[in-house]
Enzyme design. Structure first.
Site, PDB file in Angstrom:
ATOM      1  N   ASN A  22       0.846  -1.204   0.000  1.00  0.00           N
ATOM      2  CA  ASN A  22       0.000   0.000   0.000  1.00  0.00           C
ATOM      3  C   ASN A  22       0.878   1.250   0.000  1.00  0.00           C
ATOM      4  OD1 ASN A  22       0.632  -0.872   2.696  1.00  0.00           O
ATOM      5  ND2 ASN A  22      -0.961   0.426   3.538  1.00  0.00           N
ATOM      6  N   GLU A  66       0.404   5.278   0.625  1.00  0.00           N
ATOM      7  CA  GLU A  66      -0.516   6.318   1.086  1.00  0.00           C
ATOM      8  C   GLU A  66      -0.082   7.688   0.565  1.00  0.00           C
ATOM      9  OE1 GLU A  66      -0.834   5.735   5.355  1.00  0.00           O
ATOM     10  OE2 GLU A  66      -2.052   3.929   5.015  1.00  0.00           O
ATOM     11  N   ASN A  67      -0.969   8.654   0.761  1.00  0.00           N
ATOM     12  CA  ASN A  67      -0.715  10.002   0.286  1.00  0.00           C
ATOM     13  C   ASN A  67      -1.272  10.996   1.294  1.00  0.00           C
ATOM     14  OD1 ASN A  67      -1.617  12.527  -1.505  1.00  0.00           O
ATOM     15  ND2 ASN A  67       0.077  11.481  -2.500  1.00  0.00           N
ATOM     16  N   GLU A  94      -3.063  -4.620  -2.967  1.00  0.00           N
ATOM     17  CA  GLU A  94      -3.587  -5.541  -3.994  1.00  0.00           C
ATOM     18  C   GLU A  94      -3.671  -4.872  -5.353  1.00  0.00           C
ATOM     19  OE1 GLU A  94      -4.717  -4.743  -1.005  1.00  0.00           O
ATOM     20  OE2 GLU A  94      -6.570  -5.813  -0.605  1.00  0.00           O
ATOM     21  N   CYS A 111     -10.360  -4.882   0.435  1.00  0.00           N
ATOM     22  CA  CYS A 111     -11.441  -3.880   0.466  1.00  0.00           C
ATOM     23  C   CYS A 111     -12.336  -4.067  -0.759  1.00  0.00           C
ATOM     24  CB  CYS A 111     -10.863  -2.462   0.526  1.00  0.00           C
ATOM     25  SG  CYS A 111     -10.321  -1.822  -1.066  1.00  0.00           S
ATOM     26  N   CYS A 115     -10.830  -3.149  -4.197  1.00  0.00           N
ATOM     27  CA  CYS A 115      -9.869  -4.148  -4.698  1.00  0.00           C
ATOM     28  C   CYS A 115     -10.589  -5.403  -5.189  1.00  0.00           C
ATOM     29  CB  CYS A 115      -8.846  -4.495  -3.624  1.00  0.00           C
ATOM     30  SG  CYS A 115      -7.704  -3.138  -3.320  1.00  0.00           S
TER      31      CYS A 115
HETATM   32  N1  THU Z   1      -5.281  -1.358   2.597  1.00  0.00           N
HETATM   33  C1  THU Z   1      -4.750  -2.217   1.675  1.00  0.00           C
HETATM   34  O1  THU Z   1      -3.613  -2.040   1.223  1.00  0.00           O
HETATM   35  N2  THU Z   1      -5.523  -3.246   1.260  1.00  0.00           N
HETATM   36  C2  THU Z   1      -6.796  -3.505   1.690  1.00  0.00           C
HETATM   37  O2  THU Z   1      -7.480  -4.356   1.152  1.00  0.00           O
HETATM   38  C3  THU Z   1      -7.319  -2.758   2.844  1.00  0.00           C
HETATM   39  C4  THU Z   1      -6.630  -1.470   3.125  1.00  0.00           C
HETATM   40  C5  THU Z   1      -4.454  -0.235   3.057  1.00  0.00           C
HETATM   41  C6  THU Z   1      -4.924   1.114   2.572  1.00  0.00           C
HETATM   42  C7  THU Z   1      -4.383   2.043   3.641  1.00  0.00           C
HETATM   43  O3  THU Z   1      -3.055   2.403   3.277  1.00  0.00           O
HETATM   44  C8  THU Z   1      -4.310   1.179   4.888  1.00  0.00           C
HETATM   45  O4  THU Z   1      -4.488  -0.163   4.458  1.00  0.00           O
HETATM   46  C9  THU Z   1      -5.369   1.511   5.918  1.00  0.00           C
HETATM   47  O5  THU Z   1      -6.619   1.533   5.353  1.00  0.00           O
END
Ligand code: THU
Length: 127
Positions: free
Chosen positions: A40, A42-43, A53, A84, A87
């Site tokens: 993941n 983030e920003n 994913e 999520c 995804c």
């Molecule tokens: N996140 C994922 O990488 N995959 C998921 O299926 C659920 C959430 C990440 C996004 C964000 O950076 C962090 O988890 C918290 O939501």
């Protein structure tokens, strides 16, 4: 499958998650046997964050490899993390029946995407 989970544990620290501090690693395996990694990212604007994913799926597709077989999602937590909704829809675009492996340090849960996302929205004639 254990080898793929092991790779995920090795790459999870590449996750860029300074806001949530929740690191996720993903491995996509395609039908050819190739693997693509993702974490993941983030920003500061939050909404531009992308899940691990989707990074792995987009890497595979952008390399011309669309035949997604398995998606591993690894978190360094007690309980596994399910993908999520966004995804799920993105994976379903390429394989609505993909094998989804949710792994944590203590547990592994394996389910078909068709169980996690039944009655999927699709514009494809039939799959
Ligand atoms: N996140 C994922 O990488 N995959 C998921 O299926 C659920 C959430 C990440 C996004 C964000 O950076 C962090 O988890 C918290 O939501």
């Amino acid at each position: 499958m254990e080898d793929l989970v092991k790779i995920a544990t090795n790459i999870i620290d590449r996750a860029y998650a300074p806001y949530s501090k929740f690191k996720v690693a993903s491995i996509v395996k395609t039908k050819s046997g190739k693997i693509y990694t993702g974490v993941n990212i983030e920003n500061a604007s939050y909404g531009l964050t992308i899940c691990a994913e989707r990074v792995a799926v987009f890497k595979a597709v952008s390399e011309g490899d669309r035949d997604i077989d398995t998606v591993i999602i690894y978190t360094d937590t007690d309980e596994p993390t399910p993908p999520c909704g966004a995804c799920r829809q993105v994976i379903a675009e390429f394989n609505p029946n993909a094998l989804i492996v949710m792994a944590s340090r203590k547990k592994v849960i394996t389910q078909r995407l068709s169980e996690l996302l039944p009655n999927v929205f699709s514009l494809k004639p039939s799959q």
